[in-house]
Motif scaffolding. Sequence first.
Motif, PDB file in Angstrom:
ATOM      1  N   LEU A 147       0.829  -1.222   0.000  1.00 18.75           N
ATOM      2  CA  LEU A 147       0.000   0.000   0.000  1.00 18.75           C
ATOM      3  C   LEU A 147       0.858   1.265   0.000  1.00 18.75           C
ATOM      4  CD1 LEU A 147      -2.964  -0.769   2.426  1.00 18.75           C
ATOM      5  CD2 LEU A 147      -3.126  -0.024   0.060  1.00 18.75           C
ATOM      6  N   LYS A 148       1.942   1.226   0.771  1.00 16.81           N
ATOM      7  CA  LYS A 148       2.841   2.387   0.816  1.00 16.81           C
ATOM      8  C   LYS A 148       3.428   2.654  -0.565  1.00 16.81           C
ATOM      9  CE  LYS A 148       5.853   1.554   4.082  1.00 16.81           C
ATOM     10  NZ  LYS A 148       6.667   1.373   5.289  1.00 16.81           N
ATOM     11  N   THR A 212     -11.417   7.472   1.721  1.00 17.64           N
ATOM     12  CA  THR A 212     -10.098   7.692   2.343  1.00 17.64           C
ATOM     13  C   THR A 212      -8.977   6.964   1.620  1.00 17.64           C
ATOM     14  OG1 THR A 212     -10.490   5.860   3.808  1.00 17.64           O
ATOM     15  CG2 THR A 212     -10.968   8.068   4.682  1.00 17.64           C
ATOM     16  N   SER A 213      -9.297   6.161   0.605  1.00 15.99           N
ATOM     17  CA  SER A 213      -8.236   5.327   0.046  1.00 15.99           C
ATOM     18  C   SER A 213      -7.699   5.814  -1.290  1.00 15.99           C
ATOM     19  CB  SER A 213      -8.744   3.900  -0.129  1.00 15.99           C
ATOM     20  OG  SER A 213      -9.800   3.927  -1.047  1.00 15.99           O
ATOM     21  N   GLY A 214      -8.145   6.963  -1.748  1.00 18.99           N
ATOM     22  CA  GLY A 214      -7.668   7.461  -3.039  1.00 18.99           C
ATOM     23  C   GLY A 214      -6.246   7.961  -2.930  1.00 18.99           C
ATOM     24  N   PRO A 215      -5.763   8.622  -4.008  1.00 24.31           N
ATOM     25  CA  PRO A 215      -4.402   9.152  -3.976  1.00 24.31           C
ATOM     26  C   PRO A 215      -4.226  10.148  -2.827  1.00 24.31           C
ATOM     27  CG  PRO A 215      -5.351   9.298  -6.165  1.00 24.31           C
ATOM     28  CD  PRO A 215      -6.437   8.859  -5.256  1.00 24.31           C
ATOM     29  N   ARG A 216      -2.985  10.435  -2.520  1.00 21.52           N
ATOM     30  CA  ARG A 216      -2.668  11.286  -1.376  1.00 21.52           C
ATOM     31  C   ARG A 216      -3.459  12.592  -1.366  1.00 21.52           C
ATOM     32  NH1 ARG A 216       3.340  11.800  -2.410  1.00 21.52           N
ATOM     33  NH2 ARG A 216       2.844  10.492  -4.164  1.00 21.52           N
ATOM     34  N   GLU A 217      -3.958  12.990  -0.183  1.00 17.76           N
ATOM     35  CA  GLU A 217      -4.644  14.268  -0.063  1.00 17.76           C
ATOM     36  C   GLU A 217      -3.665  15.257   0.536  1.00 17.76           C
ATOM     37  OE1 GLU A 217      -9.097  12.590   0.293  1.00 17.76           O
ATOM     38  OE2 GLU A 217      -8.476  14.493   1.137  1.00 17.76           O
ATOM     39  N   GLU A 218      -3.415  16.330  -0.213  1.00 13.15           N
ATOM     40  CA  GLU A 218      -2.358  17.257   0.188  1.00 13.15           C
ATOM     41  C   GLU A 218      -2.700  18.035   1.465  1.00 13.15           C
ATOM     42  OE1 GLU A 218       0.077  15.850  -2.607  1.00 13.15           O
ATOM     43  OE2 GLU A 218       0.544  17.143  -0.918  1.00 13.15           O
ATOM     44  N   ASN A 219      -4.021  18.236   1.752  1.00 13.20           N
ATOM     45  CA  ASN A 219      -4.370  19.120   2.862  1.00 13.20           C
ATOM     46  C   ASN A 219      -4.568  18.413   4.189  1.00 13.20           C
ATOM     47  OD1 ASN A 219      -4.271  21.234   1.121  1.00 13.20           O
ATOM     48  ND2 ASN A 219      -6.396  20.957   0.466  1.00 13.20           N
ATOM     49  N   GLU A 220      -4.235  17.154   4.245  1.00 18.18           N
ATOM     50  CA  GLU A 220      -4.412  16.458   5.519  1.00 18.18           C
ATOM     51  C   GLU A 220      -3.450  17.026   6.558  1.00 18.18           C
ATOM     52  OE1 GLU A 220      -5.835  12.097   3.931  1.00 18.18           O
ATOM     53  OE2 GLU A 220      -3.810  12.390   4.652  1.00 18.18           O
ATOM     54  N   PRO A 221      -3.873  17.088   7.844  1.00 16.24           N
ATOM     55  CA  PRO A 221      -2.955  17.622   8.858  1.00 16.24           C
ATOM     56  C   PRO A 221      -1.740  16.735   9.035  1.00 16.24           C
ATOM     57  CG  PRO A 221      -4.918  16.659   9.856  1.00 16.24           C
ATOM     58  CD  PRO A 221      -5.138  16.667   8.395  1.00 16.24           C
ATOM     59  N   HIS A 222      -0.613  17.324   9.392  1.00 14.55           N
ATOM     60  CA  HIS A 222       0.605  16.540   9.573  1.00 14.55           C
ATOM     61  C   HIS A 222       0.560  15.777  10.886  1.00 14.55           C
ATOM     62  CE1 HIS A 222       3.382  18.166   6.394  1.00 14.55           C
ATOM     63  NE2 HIS A 222       2.189  18.664   6.139  1.00 14.55           N
ATOM     64  N   GLY A 223       1.130  14.601  10.917  1.00 18.05           N
ATOM     65  CA  GLY A 223       1.150  13.799  12.144  1.00 18.05           C
ATOM     66  C   GLY A 223       2.537  13.270  12.388  1.00 18.05           C
ATOM     67  N   GLN A 234       9.734   4.934   4.716  1.00 20.64           N
ATOM     68  CA  GLN A 234       8.283   4.982   4.568  1.00 20.64           C
ATOM     69  C   GLN A 234       7.898   5.560   3.220  1.00 20.64           C
ATOM     70  OE1 GLN A 234       6.702   3.561   6.832  1.00 20.64           O
ATOM     71  NE2 GLN A 234       7.986   3.655   8.635  1.00 20.64           N
ATOM     72  N   GLY A 235       8.841   5.668   2.299  1.00 23.04           N
ATOM     73  CA  GLY A 235       8.540   6.181   0.978  1.00 23.04           C
ATOM     74  C   GLY A 235       8.199   7.660   1.015  1.00 23.04           C
ATOM     75  N   GLY A 236       8.725   8.375   2.005  1.00 20.44           N
ATOM     76  CA  GLY A 236       8.483   9.811   2.102  1.00 20.44           C
ATOM     77  C   GLY A 236       7.053  10.143   2.500  1.00 20.44           C
ATOM     78  N   LEU A 237       6.290   9.163   2.960  1.00 20.83           N
ATOM     79  CA  LEU A 237       4.902   9.427   3.335  1.00 20.83           C
ATOM     80  C   LEU A 237       4.855  10.034   4.734  1.00 20.83           C
ATOM     81  CD1 LEU A 237       3.261   6.119   2.061  1.00 20.83           C
ATOM     82  CD2 LEU A 237       3.336   8.304   0.905  1.00 20.83           C
ATOM     83  N   ARG A 238       3.859  10.956   4.924  1.00 14.38           N
ATOM     84  CA  ARG A 238       3.740  11.602   6.231  1.00 14.38           C
ATOM     85  C   ARG A 238       3.095  10.652   7.238  1.00 14.38           C
ATOM     86  NH1 ARG A 238       0.983  15.459   3.028  1.00 14.38           N
ATOM     87  NH2 ARG A 238      -0.831  14.839   4.228  1.00 14.38           N
ATOM     88  N   GLY A 239       3.265  10.988   8.512  1.00 14.84           N
ATOM     89  CA  GLY A 239       2.715  10.151   9.580  1.00 14.84           C
ATOM     90  C   GLY A 239       1.221   9.930   9.448  1.00 14.84           C
ATOM     91  N   ASP A 240       0.482  11.008   9.113  1.00 13.67           N
ATOM     92  CA  ASP A 240      -0.979  10.855   9.009  1.00 13.67           C
ATOM     93  C   ASP A 240      -1.357   9.964   7.826  1.00 13.67           C
ATOM     94  OD1 ASP A 240       0.181  13.029   7.606  1.00 13.67           O
ATOM     95  OD2 ASP A 240      -1.826  13.660   7.003  1.00 13.67           O
ATOM     96  N   ARG A 243      -0.792   6.437   8.899  1.00 10.89           N
ATOM     97  CA  ARG A 243      -1.857   5.935   9.796  1.00 10.89           C
ATOM     98  C   ARG A 243      -3.088   5.570   8.989  1.00 10.89           C
ATOM     99  NH1 ARG A 243       0.190   9.402  13.564  1.00 10.89           N
ATOM    100  NH2 ARG A 243      -1.103  11.107  12.833  1.00 10.89           N
ATOM    101  N   THR A 244      -3.427   6.405   8.008  1.00  4.60           N
ATOM    102  CA  THR A 244      -4.594   6.120   7.155  1.00  4.60           C
ATOM    103  C   THR A 244      -4.374   4.796   6.428  1.00  4.60           C
ATOM    104  OG1 THR A 244      -4.858   8.482   6.823  1.00  4.60           O
ATOM    105  CG2 THR A 244      -6.066   7.064   5.308  1.00  4.60           C
ATOM    106  N   LEU A 245      -3.145   4.627   5.905  1.00  7.08           N
ATOM    107  CA  LEU A 245      -2.846   3.396   5.149  1.00  7.08           C
ATOM    108  C   LEU A 245      -2.922   2.156   6.037  1.00  7.08           C
ATOM    109  CD1 LEU A 245       0.154   4.134   2.761  1.00  7.08           C
ATOM    110  CD2 LEU A 245      -2.244   3.923   2.205  1.00  7.08           C
ATOM    111  N   LYS A 246      -2.473   2.309   7.274  1.00  2.94           N
ATOM    112  CA  LYS A 246      -2.482   1.157   8.203  1.00  2.94           C
ATOM    113  C   LYS A 246      -3.888   0.601   8.361  1.00  2.94           C
ATOM    114  CE  LYS A 246       1.403   0.054  10.654  1.00  2.94           C
ATOM    115  NZ  LYS A 246       2.460   0.730  11.370  1.00  2.94           N
ATOM    116  N   ASN A 247      -4.880   1.518   8.324  1.00  3.89           N
ATOM    117  CA  ASN A 247      -6.267   1.088   8.506  1.00  3.89           C
ATOM    118  C   ASN A 247      -6.944   0.742   7.190  1.00  3.89           C
ATOM    119  OD1 ASN A 247      -6.082   1.535  11.247  1.00  3.89           O
ATOM    120  ND2 ASN A 247      -6.474   3.733  10.972  1.00  3.89           N
ATOM    121  N   GLN A 248      -6.219   0.934   6.110  1.00  4.70           N
ATOM    122  CA  GLN A 248      -6.829   0.749   4.781  1.00  4.70           C
ATOM    123  C   GLN A 248      -6.750  -0.716   4.368  1.00  4.70           C
ATOM    124  OE1 GLN A 248      -5.786   4.060   2.264  1.00  4.70           O
ATOM    125  NE2 GLN A 248      -5.671   2.650   0.529  1.00  4.70           N
ATOM    126  N   GLN A 249      -7.877  -1.227   3.888  1.00  5.09           N
ATOM    127  CA  GLN A 249      -7.932  -2.645   3.539  1.00  5.09           C
ATOM    128  C   GLN A 249      -7.380  -2.909   2.132  1.00  5.09           C
ATOM    129  OE1 GLN A 249     -11.891  -3.982   4.118  1.00  5.09           O
ATOM    130  NE2 GLN A 249     -11.329  -6.131   4.266  1.00  5.09           N
TER     131      GLN A 249
END
Length: 389
Positions: A147-148, A212-223, A234-240, A243-249
Motif C-alpha cells: 500500500l505504501k 479515504t483510500s484514493g491518492p494522497r490528499e495534500e491538505n491532511e494535517p501533519h502527524g 516509509q517512501g516519504g509518506l507523512r505520519g498521518d 496511519r490512514t494506510l495502516k487502517n486501509q484494507q
Amino acid sequence: MSYLESLRIGDNLDQCQTLFSVGQMSLHVKDADQPENTKLLKVAIIGAPNAGKSTLSNSLLGRKVFAVSKKVHTTRSRTLGVLTEDDTQIILLDTPGLTTPSKVKRHQLEKSFLEDPWNTVKEADLVVVMVDVSDKWACRKLDFEVLKCLTHYSDVPAVLVLNKVDLLKSKSRLLEITADLTCGVVNGRKLQLRRVIKPPWAERRADREVRTSGPREENEPHGVVDSGESSEAQGGLRGDQLRTLKNQQGWACFKDVFMLSAVDREDVETLKRYFVVSAKLGSWEYHSGVLTDQTPEELCLSTVREKLLEYLPKEVPYTMTQSIDLWHDRENGELDIAVKLYVKKEGHMKMVIGQAGQMVARIAREAGEDLSSVFLREVKLRLSVKVKN
Ligand SMILES: Nc1nc2c(ncn2[C@@H]2O[C@H](COP(=O)(O)OP(=O)(O)OP(=O)(O)O)[C@@H](O)[C@H]2O)c(=O)[nH]1
C-alpha cells in the motif's frame, strides 16, 4: 573457447535464444533489433514474499529463468525477464517480496530487499500487485508495504493479480477478496457485487473506505510517523498518511483485476494479452533473443539456491553462501560446472550432505537438470560442501 565466445557464435534462432545471459548482455540496448513501430511495456511485479511473483514471470516467459521455492525471500534482488512477441516487447521486472526495515535487520537481508521493489516501480509503466489467495491474512488486507508503494507511486497504473486460485475451495471467495482488496472500486467504477455480499451498513462503511483510500490528499494535517522507521523507509509518506494506510484494507485505484493460477498456461495467457494491448509505441530495450539480464553464473547460483531452499530445513539455506569453482565448455557441447557450498556449522554440513550423500546428490541432479533446460544443453553440475565461519 570461453562460454561467452561460444554463445556469441550461435547463429540459428534456437542457439540465439540460448544466448539469454552473458551472450545476451552483449546484445543489450544498442544492439536491439528494431522493426518498424515497436511497442514497449515495463511491468513491475510486486507483492508480499511467496505470492508467486517469480512463478508468474517464468510462466509468462515460457522458460524457468527465475528461482522459485516454497520458502520466503527466494528472490533477493530485482531480476529482469524479456518477452518479445511480434512488434511488442514486455520487460518483466521481478522484485524481492516487499518487507520492512525491521525484518531486513532481524533476518540480515540485503539492502536490495528494501530498495529494489521501490526503484523498480519507479521505472515501470504498469505495476502488477500479486496476492496469494490461499493465504488467509494476505487476502483480508493488502500488505502495508504494498500500500505504501502504491500510494507513493500513485501515478503508475496498477492491476491486482489474485494468484493460486487453484488452491481455493470456494471460488465465490474471489469476489469477496476482490471487493476487499480494491475497496470495492476498479478502474474508477464501484463494484456491483458489494451490494450482494454485504449488508447495507457495511456498504456505508465501504463508501467511507473508498473516500479515504484514493491518492494522497495534500491538505491532511501533519502527524507523527509512529512505526519507528525512518521517513525515507516509509517512501516519504507523512505520519498521518501512514496511519490512514495502516487502517486501509485495499487500493481503490486498480485499473483491473485478474484471478489466476501462475502455473496455469491459459490464465497466464490472458494476462499476457493484457500486457500486449497495454504496450505503448516505443523503442525496444533488448534484442528479441534476450530472455533475462542474469549472467549464466548468476542463474546457476540462483538455481542451486532454489534447491537448497526447497530441501534444507528452515534457517540452513539462508546462512549458506556459494562460489563457482569451475565453468568449462566441453567440445561435445556439454557444460561442466563445479559449485562450492559454504556452511556456517558442522551440523549444517551433515544436513547438506545427507545420509550417504543423498541430499547433496539430489540437489546437484535437480539443479543440473533445470540448468540443462535453461541453457538448452547438457549440464554436469558438481557440488562440494565446506565449513566457513
Ligand atoms: N498451487 C500454486 N502454487 C503456486 C502458484 N504460484 C506460485 N506457487 C508456489 O508458491 C511458492 C512461492 O512462489 P514464488 O514464485 O517463489 O513466490 P515469490 O513471490 O517470487 O517469492 P519471494 O521470492 O519470496 O518473494 C512456490 O512454492 C510456488 O510453486 C499457483 O498459482 N498455484
